[in-house]
Motif scaffolding. Structure first.
Motif, PDB file in Angstrom:
ATOM      1  N   VAL A 144       0.861  -1.185   0.000  1.00 49.68           N
ATOM      2  CA  VAL A 144       0.000   0.000   0.000  1.00 49.68           C
ATOM      3  C   VAL A 144       0.895   1.231   0.000  1.00 49.68           C
ATOM      4  O   VAL A 144       1.910   1.263   0.691  1.00 49.68           O
ATOM      5  CB  VAL A 144      -0.886   0.027   1.267  1.00 49.68           C
ATOM      6  CG1 VAL A 144      -1.873   1.168   1.189  1.00 49.68           C
ATOM      7  CG2 VAL A 144      -1.611  -1.279   1.460  1.00 49.68           C
ATOM      8  N   GLU A 145       0.508   2.203  -0.810  1.00 51.76           N
ATOM      9  CA  GLU A 145       1.232   3.472  -0.811  1.00 51.76           C
ATOM     10  C   GLU A 145       0.281   4.536  -0.301  1.00 51.76           C
ATOM     11  O   GLU A 145      -0.782   4.737  -0.868  1.00 51.76           O
ATOM     12  CB  GLU A 145       1.663   3.837  -2.240  1.00 51.76           C
ATOM     13  CG  GLU A 145       2.750   2.966  -2.816  1.00 51.76           C
ATOM     14  CD  GLU A 145       4.125   3.334  -2.297  1.00 51.76           C
ATOM     15  OE1 GLU A 145       4.312   4.501  -1.922  1.00 51.76           O
ATOM     16  OE2 GLU A 145       4.979   2.440  -2.247  1.00 51.76           O
ATOM     17  N   ALA A 146       0.640   5.186   0.780  1.00 52.80           N
ATOM     18  CA  ALA A 146      -0.178   6.288   1.288  1.00 52.80           C
ATOM     19  C   ALA A 146       0.751   7.445   1.616  1.00 52.80           C
ATOM     20  O   ALA A 146       1.941   7.239   1.851  1.00 52.80           O
ATOM     21  CB  ALA A 146      -0.939   5.852   2.529  1.00 52.80           C
ATOM     22  N   SER A 147       0.208   8.643   1.585  1.00 50.47           N
ATOM     23  CA  SER A 147       1.033   9.797   1.934  1.00 50.47           C
ATOM     24  C   SER A 147       0.153  10.910   2.488  1.00 50.47           C
ATOM     25  O   SER A 147      -1.038  10.980   2.192  1.00 50.47           O
ATOM     26  CB  SER A 147       1.812  10.292   0.718  1.00 50.47           C
ATOM     27  OG  SER A 147       0.917  10.796  -0.236  1.00 50.47           O
ATOM     28  N   VAL A 148       0.754  11.714   3.317  1.00 47.38           N
ATOM     29  CA  VAL A 148       0.069  12.888   3.854  1.00 47.38           C
ATOM     30  C   VAL A 148       0.851  14.107   3.356  1.00 47.38           C
ATOM     31  O   VAL A 148       2.060  14.181   3.536  1.00 47.38           O
ATOM     32  CB  VAL A 148       0.052  12.866   5.393  1.00 47.38           C
ATOM     33  CG1 VAL A 148      -0.703  14.063   5.931  1.00 47.38           C
ATOM     34  CG2 VAL A 148      -0.553  11.578   5.909  1.00 47.38           C
ATOM     35  N   THR A 149       0.150  15.017   2.684  1.00 46.52           N
ATOM     36  CA  THR A 149       0.813  16.188   2.106  1.00 46.52           C
ATOM     37  C   THR A 149       0.368  17.443   2.838  1.00 46.52           C
ATOM     38  O   THR A 149      -0.830  17.663   3.024  1.00 46.52           O
ATOM     39  CB  THR A 149       0.455  16.309   0.614  1.00 46.52           C
ATOM     40  OG1 THR A 149       0.667  15.053   0.001  1.00 46.52           O
ATOM     41  CG2 THR A 149       1.309  17.351  -0.070  1.00 46.52           C
TER      42      THR A 149
END
Lengths: 455, 187
Positions: free
Chosen positions: A97-102
């Motif tokens: 899973v690829e998740a990110s917070v920008t």
């Protein structure tokens, strides 16, 4: 002549309700204790210095005054923006899973420190997601915090909510936390390979993949028989007719498609789920088996429908094809254990709701007596029913006293009894074991189906 | 009571296990900066006596509670020690001591402002700390130059204080404080 007033029109689209969508007050920049300290120390040292006639005290205040002036030369005007990005792809449990917070800085000042915190579902093992991240963001820029990881169990899992707290102006001002709601990641179940070679017990339509046991229009040759009124001319077998001096036609078996109803017992959950590589709970087995069975029959062109046995009584209409397979997977993501005390709607599972030709595969741990009653009811109304036992090996209630093992044994015996009685009523019960689990019982059910019906 | 203590021990153990290096270094920096300021500011006779323990405790306390009022009290304690040393003990106002005290007080204050918003278990991008230190360094350098120039000037212009100068100075002090407070209310 009267002029009629123009009719009062209003916009068909709803008005833009941005404020209502946000749901919380816009964040405000507030002074921190460091700013209060700066003002207090500067004032006190300056007053003391002047009162005592001491330049050194004024000079001690100088760094605080200069620091505040440098820090506050530009004030922040807008709030930071926060966004969660998560994989939209088809993720299978065990997959990455690829998740990110920008964090975006729309302001003219530098964000000296942004502390980003995220909550994630326990079934998503994201790297360091349980720790706060401290980053800085330049004016008109953005910084992303990457959260790579793996999904360990099927279902809809949340990445977020995430919160960011910003300190600017050298820590003299801080922003109230900005919170963004969670974003869902769909993790599809890993299907265990399943193949059933046996024919379907009964079929509904006149076209399909299954060779039926009834003569009719189809591709499979059943035999040659004398011509009868109503036979189509192109079916006449000229070679046999010439030899026998009588008209004969080649008869074929009709091709049928079948409806498979997968009934998922969600009245209870038992066993602890250990994710994709660990132990399977009842719902894990139920969902993975349902996905495997649906995939198998849909690939063969059958119509598959699903239903939950529980108080919510969700249903998925019968359909066929790859599109239905994707719908089934999506539908399975929302399977939850039914924890309410409400009774399942009996009429939903009544005879009139289940097609008389359908093969009903009931996935049940057979823990709740209502499930056994439902199974018996289905068989009594003449449905072709197969029960798949989803109770994990060694599932037992938690140890509460010295009597628990004894009670567990009694319960197990009672359950064996129920299974035996179900088998007596003609409900084949098999334990799910992946490929070929259902072959033996499907053969029995098919044999049952070929016998005359009715009692 | 016992449960409360056990819970606190558990929490401390979790905190120690989760703590990361950079926030710890920031807190260590606070302690060291205030300790240096305290030792330089207070009279040497007190510093070499057993009272140094009290001074050390007061100096290190903000490192453990950078969000509280302890930082202000520690700064006031340092300033108090400096005033006691230069009036009661009649020590000379040495330039190096003044520079060290001013630098360490501001460094401790700035690091405490950082530690107040930096969780102890955060994964910190090193750029955050370095840019913070650079900014504090620029402020310290500016005020050090000011200190050197101002002390030089006062040595030349030294004379008796008179009432009018005191009043003007007081007004200037109050004015600067109000200006700092008003910086916030700017549109």
């Amino acid at each position: 002549m009267t002029v009629s007033e123009a009719p009062h029109l209003r916009a068909a689209v709803p008005p833009n309700e941005v404020a209502a969508e946000e749901g919380w007050a816009p964040p405000v920049w507030v002074p921190t204790r460091a700013l209060g300290r700066t003002v207090l120390l500067t004032g006190l040292l300056l007053v003391l210095g002047v009162a005592l006639g001491r330049v050194d005290l004024v000079l001690l205040a100088a760094p605080f005054a200069i620091g505040a002036a440098v820090g506050l030369r530009r004030m922040p005007r807008s709030a930071p923006e926060l966004r969660i990005d998560a994989d939209e792809d088809h993720i299978v449990e065990g997959g990455e899973v690829e998740a990110s917070v920008t964090v975006t800085n729309p302001d003219v000042i530098n964000y000296d420190l942004v502390v980003v915190r995220t909550r994630t579902s326990p079934w998503l093992r994201l790297e360091d997601a349980d720790r706060p991240f401290a980053i800085s963001v330049t004016p008109d820029g953005w910084t992303a915090v990457e959260l790579p990881g793996t999904a360990v169990r099927w279902g809809r899992h949340a990445v977020g909510p995430a919160a960011a707290r910003v300190a600017a102006c050298g820590g003299l001002l801080a922003c109230r936390p900005v919170v963004v709601p969670a974003r869902g990641v769909r993790v599809y179940p890993e299907t265990e390979p399943f193949a059933a070679t046996e024919a379907m017990p009964a079929a509904a339509g006149l076209v399909g993949n299954h060779r039926s046991r009834r003569p009719g229009e189809g591709g499979e040759l059943a035999g040659v028989r004398p011509f009868a009124p109503g036979d189509r001319l192109r079916r006449i077998d000229w070679r046999v007719s010439l030899r026998t001096r009588d008209l004969h036609v080649a008869s074929t078996l009709s091709d049928r498609d079948a409806e498979v109803l997968l009934l998922l017992d969600v009245l209870g959950e038992a066993g602890a789920s250990g994710g994709v590589k660990g132990k399977a709970s009842v719902l894990d087995t139920t969902v993975r088996a349902a996905a495997a069975i649906a995939e198998h029959y849909l690939q063969r062109g059958d119509r598959v429908s699903l239903a939950e046995y529980g108080s919510t009584a969700r249903r998925l209409r019968p359909a066929t094809g790859r599109r239905q397979y994707l719908t089934v997977l999506e539908w399975l993501l929302d399977v939850r254990a039914d924890t309410t005390d409400r009774e399942p709607h009996e009429h939903v599972f009544g005879a009139h709701n289940v097609s008389s030709d359908a093969l009903v595969v009931v996935l049940t741990p057979l823990v709740d007596p209502r499930a056994a009653d439902m199974l018996a009811g289905l068989v009594q109304t003449g449905r072709y029913t197969v029960a798949v036992d989803t109770l994990p090996e060694g599932a037992a209630p938690p140890q509460r006293s010295e009597w628990t093992p004894l009670a567990t044994r009694l319960w197990r015996m009672e359950r064996e009894n129920v299974l035996g009685r179900l088998r007596e009523h003609g409900v084949p019960v098999v334990t799910w074991a992946g490929a070929g689990s259902l072959d033996l019982v499907l053969r029995d059910v098919a044999r049952l189906a070929s016998a005359p019906r009715g009692r | 009571m016992l449960n409360g203590i056990a819970g606190r021990i558990d929490r401390t153990r979790t905190a120690v296990a989760r703590a990361t290096l950079l926030p710890l270094l920031v807190r260590a920096g606070i302690g060291l900066a205030f300790l240096a300021a305290m030792l330089v500011a207070w009279p040497a006779t007190l510093v070499v006596s057993r009272y140094v323990v009290l001074l050390a405790v007061a100096a290190v306390y903000p490192a453990f509670a950078p969000r509280g009022r302890g930082v202000t009290l520690t700064v006031l304690a340092v300033v108090g020690g400096w005033i006691v040393d230069t009036t009661w003990y009649d020590a000379r106002i040495a330039l190096w001591r003044l520079l060290v005290i001013a630098t360490m007080l501001y460094a401790g204050h700035s690091l405490a402002a950082l530690a107040a918003v930096l969780p102890y278990d955060a994964l910190v991008n090193p750029d955050v700390i370095s840019s913070w230190l650079v900014r504090a360094g620029v402020v310290i350098l500016g005020s050090a130059v000011l200190t050197v120039v101002a002390l030089g000037l006062t040595a030349e212009l030294a004379g008796g204080a008179f009432v009018l100068a005191t009043l003007v100075g007081l007004a200037a002090a109050v004015g600067v404080t109000l200006l700092l407070a008003r910086l916030l209310r700017r549109p």
